[in-house]
Every structure is written in C-alpha cells, then in structure tokens.
Design a protein around this motif. Structure first.
Motif, PDB file in Angstrom:
ATOM      1  N   PHE A 187       3.788  -0.741   2.683  1.00 30.75           N
ATOM      2  CA  PHE A 187       2.955  -0.978   1.637  1.00 30.75           C
ATOM      3  C   PHE A 187       2.247  -2.252   1.681  1.00 30.75           C
ATOM      4  O   PHE A 187       1.002  -2.607   1.003  1.00 30.75           O
ATOM      5  CB  PHE A 187       4.093  -1.123   0.213  1.00 30.75           C
ATOM      6  N   GLN A 188       2.937  -3.305   2.128  1.00 31.40           N
ATOM      7  CA  GLN A 188       2.204  -4.835   2.224  1.00 31.40           C
ATOM      8  C   GLN A 188       0.988  -4.426   3.194  1.00 31.40           C
ATOM      9  O   GLN A 188      -0.091  -5.045   2.678  1.00 31.40           O
ATOM     10  CB  GLN A 188       2.948  -5.715   2.847  1.00 31.40           C
ATOM     11  N   LEU A 189       0.883  -3.901   4.539  1.00 25.22           N
ATOM     12  CA  LEU A 189      -0.201  -3.471   5.137  1.00 25.22           C
ATOM     13  C   LEU A 189      -1.183  -2.863   4.618  1.00 25.22           C
ATOM     14  O   LEU A 189      -2.334  -3.032   4.719  1.00 25.22           O
ATOM     15  CB  LEU A 189       0.268  -2.863   6.571  1.00 25.22           C
ATOM     16  N   TYR A 190      -0.678  -1.765   3.806  1.00 27.46           N
ATOM     17  CA  TYR A 190      -1.446  -0.844   3.350  1.00 27.46           C
ATOM     18  C   TYR A 190      -2.605  -1.819   1.884  1.00 27.46           C
ATOM     19  O   TYR A 190      -3.814  -1.634   2.240  1.00 27.46           O
ATOM     20  CB  TYR A 190      -0.817   0.249   2.261  1.00 27.46           C
ATOM     21  N   PHE A 191      -1.775  -2.475   1.183  1.00 27.87           N
ATOM     22  CA  PHE A 191      -2.693  -3.215   0.206  1.00 27.87           C
ATOM     23  C   PHE A 191      -3.318  -4.289   0.772  1.00 27.87           C
ATOM     24  O   PHE A 191      -4.572  -4.568   0.337  1.00 27.87           O
ATOM     25  CB  PHE A 191      -1.612  -3.623  -0.897  1.00 27.87           C
ATOM     26  N   ASN A 192      -2.744  -4.889   1.838  1.00 25.82           N
ATOM     27  CA  ASN A 192      -3.650  -6.098   2.504  1.00 25.82           C
ATOM     28  C   ASN A 192      -5.014  -5.198   2.935  1.00 25.82           C
ATOM     29  O   ASN A 192      -6.252  -6.030   3.061  1.00 25.82           O
ATOM     30  CB  ASN A 192      -2.923  -6.533   3.717  1.00 25.82           C
ATOM     31  N   THR A 193      -4.979  -4.072   3.644  1.00 28.23           N
ATOM     32  CA  THR A 193      -6.249  -3.431   4.250  1.00 28.23           C
ATOM     33  C   THR A 193      -7.075  -3.080   3.296  1.00 28.23           C
ATOM     34  O   THR A 193      -8.553  -3.260   3.463  1.00 28.23           O
ATOM     35  CB  THR A 193      -5.809  -2.111   4.976  1.00 28.23           C
ATOM     36  N   VAL A 194      -6.517  -2.558   2.170  1.00 23.73           N
ATOM     37  CA  VAL A 194      -7.480  -2.078   0.959  1.00 23.73           C
ATOM     38  C   VAL A 194      -8.178  -3.470   0.417  1.00 23.73           C
ATOM     39  O   VAL A 194      -9.429  -3.319  -0.052  1.00 23.73           O
ATOM     40  CB  VAL A 194      -6.773  -1.549  -0.111  1.00 23.73           C
ATOM     41  N   PHE A 195      -7.516  -4.541  -0.075  1.00 24.41           N
ATOM     42  CA  PHE A 195      -8.217  -5.604  -0.378  1.00 24.41           C
ATOM     43  C   PHE A 195      -9.207  -6.345   0.546  1.00 24.41           C
ATOM     44  O   PHE A 195     -10.214  -6.893   0.193  1.00 24.41           O
ATOM     45  CB  PHE A 195      -7.089  -6.753  -0.876  1.00 24.41           C
TER      46      PHE A 195
END
Length: 267
Positions: A187-195
C-alpha cells in the motif's frame, strides 16, 4: 396527405420542445442571478446552512465511499490484463490515480449526488410549494428564498468537493487492494507512486470543477422544487426532472472544465 400532416405535427412538436428548453434555461439563469443577489444581503442563515451541510454531506458519505471503492476495484481489475499484455503493469498506479482524480472520481460522485441530493431537494421544496408552506413563510415575514434556496445551494457547493475527496481516496484504496493481492504491491509503494504521478495540473482543475458540480446540483434541485406546479403530481415531476437536468448540466460543465484546463495545461 397523412404523411405531410404527420411531418408538420412533428416539426411543430420539436419547435415547442426547443422553445421550452430555451425558456427554461432563461428561467434557470434568472434563478441563479437571484441566488447571487440574495447570498450577499443580510440576514444570513448560518444555522440552516450548517444543518443542510450535515444533512447532505453526512447522509451521502457512505454511498459515495461504497461507490468509489467499487469503482477502484473494477477499474483496476478491468485494466490490469491489458496493462500486463503491453508490459506496463508497473504503470497501473499512475494510470488509475490520474484517471480517478482528474475525471472519474468527480464525475461519478457528482452523478450520485445529483441522483440523491437534487431529487431530494426537488421533492422537499416541491411538497412545500404545493402545500403552500412557502407562501405561509412569505406571509410570516420570512424570506423563503434565502432560507430554503440559498442555504441549500451553498451547502451543495461546499459539500460536493469534500465528498469528491473522500470518494477519490476510497477509490484509490480499492485499487491499491487489488494491486496488493494480484501484484504483490504494498500500500505504501502504491500510494507513493500515485502521489508522485499527480501534478498541480491534475488536482486544481478537478477541485475547481467539483465546486461547480455542487453549485449545479443545488441550483437545479432548488429551481425545480421552488417552481413546482400541478399539485401533488408536480412533486414527483420536480424530483425526476431535477435529476435529469442536473445530470445533463454536469456533463456540460465537465466538458467546459476539461476544455479550459486543457488550454491552460498546454500553455
């Protein structure tokens, strides 16, 4: 002979519909002008405004979040096979994040609120109109337009952007859940990529047009309810036409917003 009569009748019917459409647009514009005039004159109904914000925001939050979560799941599940086929599965967070924040989230949330809030306002004000409660308010010295219309339009204008934010976040959470299960992405990697993928040009147009979406929903619902006619049957007509007209205007406003933001984005 019969065909010519039928053709003339069809043309006259279309002309009447077109004429009624433009008359209604003019009446809606006049209604909006009265709203802006009443909004800046005292007294201000702050308590009623807060009550309407709570009613519209709190009662629509669960529906918006559930819809956003399902949209995030479905969009990711449908897009993932194609992205794998082209070897671009690592771009899933970027694609889904930009799609939801820029377009899907605001439009879907606005359509849901048009179905729930615009119809509710139309039915509520329509029932007050046909039962002469609005006339009674005028007799008692209360300004019904300021108390009933201004507060509701301001409430939708303020609450729809907040609901859009919640809907976007929950939709991204649903997408992240699919990526976590299917692609072993944290989840952390996903949201970092999105932002990292989102830019100033993505957030500002989406936020600004959500305010216009809220204004349109409140304006159309109040307009249809405040001008309801034909007795109790007019309440149902006001509720139904409020949803149809609000949805149509939402797409028009979205097109204008996308067109203008594309011009500034290119500059």
């Amino acid at each position: 002979m019969a065909d010519s009569i039928k053709t003339v009748f069809t043309k006259s019917k279309i002309e009447v519909r077109v004429k009624q459409f433009f008359i209604q647009i003019g009446e809606l514009s006049n209604f909006a002008g009265r709203f802006f005039k009443e909004s800046f004159t005292a007294p201000f109904e702050f308590k009623e405004l807060l009550r309407q914000c709570y009613q519209m925001g709190n009662r629509s939050l669960i529906l918006v979040c559930m819809t956003g979560f399902i949209i995030g799941l479905v969009l990711t599940l449908q897009s993932r096979p194609t992205m794998i086929q082209f070897g671009a599965v690592s771009m899933m967070p970027n694609m889904v994040g930009i799609s939801i924040v820029r377009e899907i989230g605001p439009v879907i949330t606005a359509l849901i609120c048009a179905g729930r809030i615009a119809s509710g306002i139309g039915a509520e004000l329509g029932s007050m109109k046909v039962t002469e409660q609005i006339d009674a308010m005028e007799v008692s010295g209360t300004n019904p337009f300021k108390y009933l219309v201004v507060t509701r339009i301001l409430a939708t204008t303020l609450m729809i952007p907040i609901l859009v934010v919640f809907g976007d976040l929950i939709a991204l959470l649903g997408s992240a859940l699919v990526e976590n299960i299917k692609g072993q992405v944290s989840f952390q990697l996903y949201f970092n990529t999105v932002f990292d993928a989102l830019s100033f040009g993505d957030l500002v147009p989406a936020t600004v047009k959500s305010f216009f979406f809220g204004f349109v929903i409140g304006l159309v619902g109040c307009f249809k309810g405040f001008n309801s006619k034909k007795g109790t049957a007019g309440v149902g007509i006001a509720a139904n036409t409020a949803v149809v007209m609000a949805s149509l205007l939402l797409f028009i406003v979205d097109f204008i917003a996308v067109f203008i933001s594309d011009i500034f984005y290119e500059l």
